[in-house]
Design an enzyme around this catalytic site. Sequence first.
Site, PDB file in Angstrom:
ATOM      1  CB  THR A 288      -2.204   1.010  -3.815  1.00  0.00           C
ATOM      2  OG1 THR A 288      -1.264   1.555  -2.885  1.00  0.00           O
ATOM      3  CG2 THR A 288      -2.933  -0.163  -3.181  1.00  0.00           C
TER       4      THR A 288
ATOM      5  CG  ASP B 261      -2.025   1.024   1.120  1.00  0.00           C
ATOM      6  OD1 ASP B 261      -2.036   1.784   0.136  1.00  0.00           O
ATOM      7  OD2 ASP B 261      -2.871   1.075   2.026  1.00  0.00           O
ATOM      8  CB  ALA B 262       3.395   2.354  -2.077  1.00  0.00           C
ATOM      9  CE  LYS B 263      -3.982   4.978  -0.353  1.00  0.00           C
ATOM     10  NZ  LYS B 263      -3.422   4.043   0.643  1.00  0.00           N
ATOM     11  NE  ARG B 264       6.235   4.371  -3.468  1.00  0.00           N
ATOM     12  CZ  ARG B 264       6.595   4.798  -2.285  1.00  0.00           C
ATOM     13  NH1 ARG B 264       6.102   5.925  -1.800  1.00  0.00           N
ATOM     14  NH2 ARG B 264       7.462   4.117  -1.550  1.00  0.00           N
TER      15      ARG B 264
END
Length: 277
Positions: A124, A97-100
């Site tokens: 993510t 879960d990093a939302k790069r």
Amino acid sequence: METFFSFLEKRVDDCSSLLCVGLDPHISDLPSPTAASALKFSLNLIQQTARYAAAFKPNVAFFEVFGAEGWTALKEVIEAINAESDRLGSRIPIILDAKRGDISSTAEAYAQAAFEHLGADCITLNPYLGKDSVEPFLGYSQKGVFLLCKTSNAGSMDVQNLLVMPMGSDMPMPLYIYIAKLAQQWNEKNNVGLVVGATHPQIMEMIRAAVPDLWFLSPGVGAQGGELEVTLKAGLRADGKGILLPISRAISRADNPGKAAAEIRDEILRVKREMKK
């Protein structure tokens, strides 16, 4: 060649679960504000919940806050999940879960860090820089991505609910529907899914109608107020799969995290049985 979502579906079948256990070592939940405490916290959850987990989702922010030691702890967490998978005889997917989200050259470095250095199976991503920011991740054909589509936070309405007019169309649509349709176009290797928050079940139902086959990662059940039964009815595919429910605090803060995970898994199965009647 096995794709990320074919691999995920094998695990779903093996454990009869759609539960994604979130590994979020909030400093307030740790005995001391250290990377070692975050690691111990996570290893305990992995050991107690692995048999019920369709996937694990470590949140990089709660490790990065400890600097280089936190990054090392995150790598050890991923290695521990793989070791537990070997013990169980069923490989458990790891969703970072990093939302790069960045331009392509930077995205290449992010992808290499996530998939090659850390060894995550999925990540993510924020898709708002467009396809070229996602392509470096999609190049890893056996890895997966979940694109932010309709997130669970209240502020998601500030941007994600805006009406847009796609090129070649004469009808406006919500941005989240446009993102969902883009994800479907980009899903050439069966490795693209969507983050669709459980706190917006009516919108989830609309997104499911727009993309009947894509997998959803749907945070928000439990601490954020989403209801499990409503979420499953809105988001499940016709085959009874297609949605992962990430739950962290309701498990990690329970007196017995293993029992809490088992009860959530059993409740998911109960709702699915009721839906078949």
